[in-house]
Scaffold this motif. Sequence first.
Motif: not given
Length: 438
Positions: A32, A35-36, A39, A161, A164-166, A168, A257-258
């Motif tokens: 995570a 990715i953070w 970005q 994966g 992270y989008y659910a 964070g 694309d994570a």
Amino acid sequence: MQPEQPTSLRTFLILWIGQMTSILGSEMTNFAITIWAWQIAGQATPLSLIFFFTYTPKLIAASFAGLLVDRWNRKQLMMGGDTAAGISTIAILLLLLTGRLEIWHFYITAAINGLFGYIQSLAFSASMSAIVPPRHYTRATAMSSYVTYFGSYIMAPALAGVFYYAIGLLGILAIDLVTFVVAVGTTYIVHIPQPRSSEVGRQSTQSIWQALTFGFRYLWKRPSLLAILIFWLSFHLFDGATLAIFPAMILARSNNDAAVLASVQFAIGIGGLVGATGLSVWGGPKRRIHGLLFGTALMSLGKAIFGLGRVAWHWMTAGVLAAFVSPAIDSSNQAIWLSKVEPDVQGRVFASRYLIAQVTTPLGLAIAGPLADYFFEPAMLPGGSIAGIFGGLFGTGDGAGMALQYSLFSCCSMLIGFGGYAFPVLRDVESLVPDHHS
């Protein structure tokens, strides 16, 4: 008097479960964070610096950690390492909640985790001969590879994966704290024997300075063990440089694309898990040096092929092949050391081993990001200085330069693996150095 040999893997298995849980939480957090940070920055250098600040404190710790492990309670040191990791996770969590989290904060927590994590792992490694029967050394180290491959590469990327989008970074940090409690709890409930003093150990307790330098003097008297470390020192310079740019290369070539990064890491984990499973059943090659040298060469060849990829299925296939060999390398190496070094001095010797073998890793990590951002990436853009030479193999555009860099350094690692056979002092280590329990 020889220490009583362990008769079963019970204690090891309990610790193994705890460490599997802990690494799952830690690697979910690391995924995570990657990715953070990507970005936020969009460059390889910040990611490579996180690796740099993780590994450099380990080298600093190696100068004194061996003395701690051989003289202090190893169980308490293992619990202390897990506790430090939990505290650093809490710090990141609080910074995130207050809106003050920045990339440089990860450099600090990486350094803390690297320092205390190394002491924890050294205490566990030095305890292996006290909790694992000698006939199971290779099998137990292969099972330890499960922790890395199943936790780090299979479950952690897959879960992170999705989560992270659910939930964070915040939710993943909370999960990490739960796994930390499990790790400390499993360590707390088991008994880890302290080793009895051997003649070699008694000779090493004359002064603090002699104790601190004991590991180096021990290795100097055993040229074949020192040769293994020179081999690793050469290998880790190039391997560190590939490790540092791996996530940035995948993200750059997959349009950030994570899910692709998670899929590739998942495939690598499957390869390592299958390799570790086969090794735990097989028990490893009779001559463990073949697992070390030939395995290193094969793994590096797989990584060189990996760098040629431009799509997920290529990376996944090459990653499976390279990772399949990796457990044989690690377990063969560890089995040699567990067999040759007396248990009560393994803390100091293994710390010196780590310091010598890994001293080039921070250099590889430090140069990888700037090399990618300021040379290889610009040079492999359309019209770049070397795009005409290598563009046919690696393509051009974002990530192509890092792909070339990754394959080039992997080829150097492959040559080091095959080259080890040219040196009898390394090739014949198992016959030149007697087992401590023979």
